[in-house]
Design an enzyme around this catalytic site. Sequence first.
Site, PDB file in Angstrom:
ATOM      1  N   THR A 229      -1.378  -6.217   1.639  1.00  0.00           N
ATOM      2  CA  THR A 229      -0.046  -5.418   2.505  1.00  0.00           C
ATOM      3  C   THR A 229       1.211  -6.071   2.203  1.00  0.00           C
ATOM      4  OG1 THR A 229      -1.902  -5.150   4.526  1.00  0.00           O
ATOM      5  CG2 THR A 229       0.496  -4.969   4.886  1.00  0.00           C
ATOM      6  N   THR A 230       1.208  -7.580   2.176  1.00  0.00           N
ATOM      7  CA  THR A 230       2.532  -7.995   1.992  1.00  0.00           C
ATOM      8  C   THR A 230       3.111  -7.801   0.584  1.00  0.00           C
ATOM      9  OG1 THR A 230       1.370  -9.766   3.197  1.00  0.00           O
ATOM     10  CG2 THR A 230       3.694 -10.457   2.079  1.00  0.00           C
TER      11      THR A 230
ATOM     12  N   TYR B 244      -6.539   4.821   8.853  1.00  0.00           N
ATOM     13  CA  TYR B 244      -6.186   6.174   9.257  1.00  0.00           C
ATOM     14  C   TYR B 244      -7.552   7.048   9.607  1.00  0.00           C
ATOM     15  CZ  TYR B 244      -4.013  10.442   9.698  1.00  0.00           C
ATOM     16  OH  TYR B 244      -3.542  11.832  10.234  1.00  0.00           O
TER      17      TYR B 244
ATOM     18  N   TYR C  69     -11.705  -7.455   4.975  1.00  0.00           N
ATOM     19  CA  TYR C  69     -10.357  -7.546   5.518  1.00  0.00           C
ATOM     20  C   TYR C  69     -10.470  -7.017   6.669  1.00  0.00           C
ATOM     21  CZ  TYR C  69      -5.252  -7.679   6.145  1.00  0.00           C
ATOM     22  OH  TYR C  69      -4.012  -8.008   6.633  1.00  0.00           O
TER      23      TYR C  69
ATOM     24  N   ARG D 167      -3.310  -2.919  12.161  1.00  0.00           N
ATOM     25  CA  ARG D 167      -2.876  -2.138  11.085  1.00  0.00           C
ATOM     26  C   ARG D 167      -3.717  -1.008  10.672  1.00  0.00           C
ATOM     27  NH1 ARG D 167       1.477  -3.596   8.085  1.00  0.00           N
ATOM     28  NH2 ARG D 167       2.254  -5.561   8.369  1.00  0.00           N
TER      29      ARG D 167
ATOM     30  N   LYS E 123     -11.240 -12.135   5.702  1.00  0.00           N
ATOM     31  CA  LYS E 123     -10.048 -12.387   6.113  1.00  0.00           C
ATOM     32  C   LYS E 123      -9.897 -11.719   7.656  1.00  0.00           C
ATOM     33  CE  LYS E 123      -4.982 -11.528   5.569  1.00  0.00           C
ATOM     34  NZ  LYS E 123      -3.993 -10.793   4.754  1.00  0.00           N
TER      35      LYS E 123
ATOM     36  N   ILE F 105      -4.998 -16.588   4.569  1.00  0.00           N
ATOM     37  CA  ILE F 105      -4.470 -15.928   3.612  1.00  0.00           C
ATOM     38  C   ILE F 105      -3.200 -15.652   4.371  1.00  0.00           C
ATOM     39  CG2 ILE F 105      -4.326 -13.464   2.332  1.00  0.00           C
ATOM     40  CD1 ILE F 105      -7.245 -13.777   2.030  1.00  0.00           C
TER      41      ILE F 105
END
Length: 294
Positions: free
Chosen positions: A47-48, A110, A136, A141, A164, A206
């Site tokens: 994402t980052t 989503y 993850y 999010r 994560k 992370i």
Amino acid sequence: MTAPLFKGVITALITPLRDGNVDEAAFVRLLERQIAAGVHGVVPMGTTGESATLTDAEHRRVVELCVETAAGRIRVIAGAGSSSTARTIDLVRHAKSVGADGALVVTPYYNRPSQAGLAAHFEAIADAVELPLVLYNVPGRTGVDMANETVARVAAHPNVVGIKDATGDMARASWMRAHIGGGFALISGDDASFLGYVAHGGHGVISVTSNVAPEAMVALYDAAAAGDLTTAREWQDRLSDLHVTLFRDASPSPAKYALSRMQLCGEELRLPLTPMRADLAPVMNAALGRAGLA
């Protein structure tokens, strides 16, 4: 007890951009800085890394460049998640083909699958590609929370080696440590609560903060892993404002601002992300100063 494959400070790398394109030279500089600081691994295209707005070709190139530059000196866990199981398998296959050490696979966002759907998704990926997978879970999010019992079910697959956990729920690490055997890696996805996660049996983080302060994050981890809570808390106190400020605007815009202040890359992002709000600059500058990075 089997040691986890992945542990320590694993940086969720930003992707520097310049004039609308990936700035490969800046990416290599940032990665070399991470390696010199002693981090244990990196995640390109999480994402980052703005994976949501980079093209497939850019995504694959960043992963390939990361593996080439790291050259076996640290672990590379390629970001490879999507809302589509088939596309995720394709990205994991690419990560394996270029020599990544593993893949980080987020819960589908989503479309919000059921727990049965989540288990089927991860099991299909693990069946399709023989590469270590890190689950993850980031419900803030994705809109879906992977239940502990679902994690335990999927962790039975030999290719699923860790998680994560970005929920900020310390008790989850204790539950997983008690109910999932072997060397399953418990990796925090929340810098601010990382120290507490280690106290509950976590193996690493992370990290977004380590983009900016890699040496300090390694020092925090080393102290925590050694059971030296006094030293660990001292590092946490120095970094606490930075942990928070890096998320006071849409990530990774604050991280890119901080790195631009350090002349390591530019602030450019790809829409719909925009540069960090100007009113946060004094707050970030103060946080950098407290962390010893002024």
